[in-house]
Design a protein around this motif. Structure first.
Motif, PDB file in Angstrom:
ATOM      1  N   ALA A   1       5.159   9.748   1.085  1.00 40.49           N
ATOM      2  CA  ALA A   1       4.665  11.131   1.204  1.00 40.49           C
ATOM      3  C   ALA A   1       5.831  12.082   1.490  1.00 40.49           C
ATOM      4  N   LYS A   2       5.716  13.297   0.956  1.00 46.34           N
ATOM      5  CA  LYS A   2       6.790  14.283   1.045  1.00 46.34           C
ATOM      6  C   LYS A   2       6.264  15.584   1.655  1.00 46.34           C
ATOM      7  N   SER A   3       6.917  16.034   2.718  1.00 39.92           N
ATOM      8  CA  SER A   3       6.519  17.304   3.331  1.00 39.92           C
ATOM      9  C   SER A   3       6.651  18.442   2.325  1.00 39.92           C
ATOM     10  N   GLY A   4       5.625  19.265   2.254  1.00 37.97           N
ATOM     11  CA  GLY A   4       5.641  20.418   1.365  1.00 37.97           C
ATOM     12  C   GLY A   4       5.230  20.123  -0.066  1.00 37.97           C
ATOM     13  N   ALA A   5       4.923  18.862  -0.376  1.00 39.23           N
ATOM     14  CA  ALA A   5       4.618  18.501  -1.764  1.00 39.23           C
ATOM     15  C   ALA A   5       3.165  18.794  -2.123  1.00 39.23           C
ATOM     16  N   SER A   6       2.971  19.178  -3.380  1.00 39.59           N
ATOM     17  CA  SER A   6       1.637  19.275  -3.973  1.00 39.59           C
ATOM     18  C   SER A   6       1.520  18.165  -5.003  1.00 39.59           C
ATOM     19  N   SER A   7       0.352  18.034  -5.600  1.00 39.53           N
ATOM     20  CA  SER A   7       0.175  17.011  -6.636  1.00 39.53           C
ATOM     21  C   SER A   7       1.133  17.255  -7.795  1.00 39.53           C
ATOM     22  N   LYS A   8       1.493  18.516  -8.026  1.00 36.86           N
ATOM     23  CA  LYS A   8       2.410  18.888  -9.103  1.00 36.86           C
ATOM     24  C   LYS A   8       3.872  18.648  -8.712  1.00 36.86           C
ATOM     25  N   SER A   9       4.300  19.217  -7.579  1.00 36.09           N
ATOM     26  CA  SER A   9       5.719  19.124  -7.210  1.00 36.09           C
ATOM     27  C   SER A   9       6.141  17.698  -6.866  1.00 36.09           C
ATOM     28  N   PHE A  10       5.215  16.893  -6.373  1.00 35.52           N
ATOM     29  CA  PHE A  10       5.522  15.483  -6.076  1.00 35.52           C
ATOM     30  C   PHE A  10       5.980  14.767  -7.346  1.00 35.52           C
TER      31      PHE A  10
ATOM     32  N   ARG B   1       4.238  24.759  -6.952  1.00 38.42           N
ATOM     33  CA  ARG B   1       3.313  23.838  -6.275  1.00 38.42           C
ATOM     34  C   ARG B   1       1.846  24.112  -6.592  1.00 38.42           C
ATOM     35  N   TYR B   2       1.529  25.317  -6.945  1.00 35.22           N
ATOM     36  CA  TYR B   2       0.124  25.701  -7.131  1.00 35.22           C
ATOM     37  C   TYR B   2      -0.534  24.984  -8.306  1.00 35.22           C
TER      38      TYR B   2
ATOM     39  N   VAL C   1       0.869  -1.172   0.000  1.00 36.81           N
ATOM     40  CA  VAL C   1       0.000   0.000   0.000  1.00 36.81           C
ATOM     41  C   VAL C   1       0.910   1.228   0.000  1.00 36.81           C
ATOM     42  N   TYR C   2       1.025   1.881  -1.153  1.00 34.72           N
ATOM     43  CA  TYR C   2       1.895   3.045  -1.296  1.00 34.72           C
ATOM     44  C   TYR C   2       1.115   4.317  -0.965  1.00 34.72           C
ATOM     45  N   VAL C   3       1.788   5.254  -0.315  1.00 36.18           N
ATOM     46  CA  VAL C   3       1.165   6.529   0.051  1.00 36.18           C
ATOM     47  C   VAL C   3       1.892   7.653  -0.673  1.00 36.18           C
ATOM     48  N   ALA C   4       1.144   8.398  -1.497  1.00 40.26           N
ATOM     49  CA  ALA C   4       1.654   9.610  -2.152  1.00 40.26           C
ATOM     50  C   ALA C   4       0.892  10.780  -1.544  1.00 40.26           C
ATOM     51  N   GLY C   5       1.604  11.641  -0.821  1.00 37.46           N
ATOM     52  CA  GLY C   5       0.914  12.732  -0.142  1.00 37.46           C
ATOM     53  C   GLY C   5       1.858  13.821   0.322  1.00 37.46           C
ATOM     54  N   ASP C   6       1.362  14.623   1.230  1.00 33.97           N
ATOM     55  CA  ASP C   6       2.123  15.786   1.712  1.00 33.97           C
ATOM     56  C   ASP C   6       2.535  15.591   3.163  1.00 33.97           C
ATOM     57  N   SER C   7       2.819  16.694   3.856  1.00 31.76           N
ATOM     58  CA  SER C   7       3.348  16.620   5.213  1.00 31.76           C
ATOM     59  C   SER C   7       2.367  16.034   6.225  1.00 31.76           C
ATOM     60  N   THR C   8       1.076  16.081   5.948  1.00 35.96           N
ATOM     61  CA  THR C   8       0.113  15.492   6.890  1.00 35.96           C
ATOM     62  C   THR C   8       0.209  13.970   6.899  1.00 35.96           C
TER      63      THR C   8
ATOM     64  N   SER D   1      -3.206  11.606  -1.860  1.00 36.15           N
ATOM     65  CA  SER D   1      -3.840  12.650  -1.065  1.00 36.15           C
ATOM     66  C   SER D   1      -3.033  13.950  -1.139  1.00 36.15           C
ATOM     67  N   PHE D   2      -3.591  14.935  -1.832  1.00 32.41           N
ATOM     68  CA  PHE D   2      -2.960  16.247  -1.963  1.00 32.41           C
ATOM     69  C   PHE D   2      -4.029  17.338  -1.856  1.00 32.41           C
ATOM     70  N   GLY D   3      -3.571  18.545  -1.585  1.00 33.33           N
ATOM     71  CA  GLY D   3      -4.479  19.683  -1.498  1.00 33.33           C
ATOM     72  C   GLY D   3      -3.910  20.819  -0.678  1.00 33.33           C
ATOM     73  N   HIS D   4      -3.261  20.492   0.449  1.00 35.54           N
ATOM     74  CA  HIS D   4      -2.726  21.533   1.343  1.00 35.54           C
ATOM     75  C   HIS D   4      -1.780  22.489   0.610  1.00 35.54           C
ATOM     76  N   ASN D   5      -0.894  21.926  -0.204  1.00 36.87           N
ATOM     77  CA  ASN D   5       0.107  22.772  -0.874  1.00 36.87           C
ATOM     78  C   ASN D   5      -0.289  23.159  -2.297  1.00 36.87           C
ATOM     79  N   ASP D   6      -1.286  22.455  -2.848  1.00 35.81           N
ATOM     80  CA  ASP D   6      -1.826  22.862  -4.156  1.00 35.81           C
ATOM     81  C   ASP D   6      -2.505  24.216  -4.042  1.00 35.81           C
ATOM     82  N   GLU D   7      -2.899  24.581  -2.827  1.00 33.53           N
ATOM     83  CA  GLU D   7      -3.614  25.833  -2.585  1.00 33.53           C
ATOM     84  C   GLU D   7      -2.698  27.059  -2.582  1.00 33.53           C
ATOM     85  N   LYS D   8      -1.393  26.851  -2.568  1.00 31.30           N
ATOM     86  CA  LYS D   8      -0.450  27.973  -2.406  1.00 31.30           C
ATOM     87  C   LYS D   8      -0.274  28.723  -3.729  1.00 31.30           C
TER      88      LYS D   8
END
Length: 370
Positions: free
Chosen positions: A170-179, A214-215, A131-138, A201-208
């Motif tokens: 998962a990578k801290s600070g990552a968005s769906s784009k920067s990942f 990252r936006y 089970v692979y996780v692609a996400g942000d700092s959360t 799971s992305f969204g926190h940093n896509d909002e920047k």
């Protein structure tokens, strides 16, 4: 090698019967006449390739010592009514044929099983799903120097048994784009195989919006980048799962959670429907949990630490986005419950979904895994 074993068995029977004479019959070649000299004492035993003519009544003899009988003189014999040409095989050859047939029958049953590899049950034990996780700092995995900070992807393994292995990329600070730009998705695609799962799971940093690296725009580029995860996972035979971003701890004056993710959760939901991908609405489920716990109750979930308690946070910290171990465990529980209730992952792969999980169950590595 199998045929060498058969030949060895045949040779053994030849030697044994040459010593005992059992099964051997001393025959007179068809070319011998009444005037021919007596056959020498070492007349050979019949071999499979030798053809002899013999009287039928001699072959019907049941005398176990017939090998010592001497053929009567031609004049004393009764009239021959008929003769037969008989191909006589010694006893050892018949037994060897039976062993050969048995051996080949066993091989025909066993060899296909050997060649086909391990059974499904054994294969499952040897190779659990990943089970692979692609996400942000959360969701990220944090080190001992960052404890008690914990991502939900770091806590997720406590809810799976040995049938499934969580690989948190998962990578801290990552968005769906920067990942993707950082090569993290390619890293996963180099490991993921048929039957595995990819939690996205992305969204926190896509909002920047002030950071072009990252936006993403919810209705367009956000969906476009998420689609790459879905399509490329499916190309590998894996199962993508979309997870809307976990809600932040932000209460209004009435003590209720204020939504902070704008149009991103709805955009992900629309994409999941369009691409027929399982969706975990973590935005909604975490909002319900925060509202239930209230302003004070949620402090144990987030990185709200007093000064002088944690050596790595001597001045304390108030972070309403990231989790302590306890909070990460509860968010991971929400995800595990949803994966189970939607039958995204087999129920047999889960454990302790409703158990009290101590924070000591969390593992903080000395160095970041990726």
């Amino acid at each position: 090698m199998a045929f060498k074993l058969i030949e060895s068995a045949e040779a053994h029977w030849r030697r044994a019967h040459a010593r005992t004479g059992v099964g051997a019959i001393r025959l007179t070649p068809a070319t011998r006449s009444a005037d021919s000299p007596k056959a020498p004492a070492d007349t050979r035993y019949a071999q499979p390739s030798h053809i002899f003519t013999a009287r039928i009544d001699n072959f019907l003899s049941t005398d176990s010592d017939c090998r010592h009988k001497t053929m009567p003189a031609p004049a004393a014999r009764r009239p021959i009514e008929r003769s037969a040409t008989v191909s006589r095989r010694p006893h050892w050859h018949t037994v060897a044929q039976h062993w050969r047939a048995l051996f080949l029958a066993v091989c025909s049953c066993v060899l296909p099983l050997i060649m086909s590899g391990p059974t499904t049950a054994n294969a499952d034990v040897a190779a659990p799903v990943h089970v692979y996780v692609a996400g942000d700092s959360t969701a990220s995995t944090y080190t001992t120097g960052q404890a008690p900070r914990t991502g939900w992807g770091q806590a997720l393994p406590v809810f799976f048994n040995s049938n499934a292995v969580v690989v948190n990329v998962a990578k801290s600070g990552a968005s769906s784009k920067s990942f993707i730009d950082l090569g993290r998705l390619d890293h996963i695609l180099g490991l993921i195989t048929k039957g595995d799962y990819l939690l996205i799971s992305f969204g926190h940093n896509d909002e920047k919006s002030d950071d072009p690296t990252r936006y993403t725009i919810p209705a367009t580029t956000y969906k476009s980048y998420l689609s790459q995860y879905i399509d490329k996972a499916r190309d590998k035979g894996a199962n993508p799962v979309l997870i809307t971003p976990v809600e932040r701890r932000r209460f209004n004056s009435a003590g209720a959670i204020t939504p902070t993710h704008g149009e991103y959760p709805a955009a992900m939901t629309e994409l999941a429907t369009a691409k027929r991908v399982p969706l975990i609405d973590l935005t909604a489920s975490s909002t319900r949990l925060w509202n239930a716990q209230g302003v004070e109750g949620t402090k144990n979930y987030f990185m709200i630490l007093p000064a002088g308690v944690y050596p790595d946070y001597p001045d304390g910290i108030e972070d309403n986005t990231h989790f302590q171990a306890y909070g990460a465990i509860q968010v991971a529980r929400l995800i595990a419950h949803s994966l189970n209730s939607q039958a995204v992952i087999p129920a047999a792969d889960f454990q302790k979904l409703d158990d009290k999980i101590p924070t000591s169950a969390i593992v903080w590595p000395t160095t970041a895994p990726y």
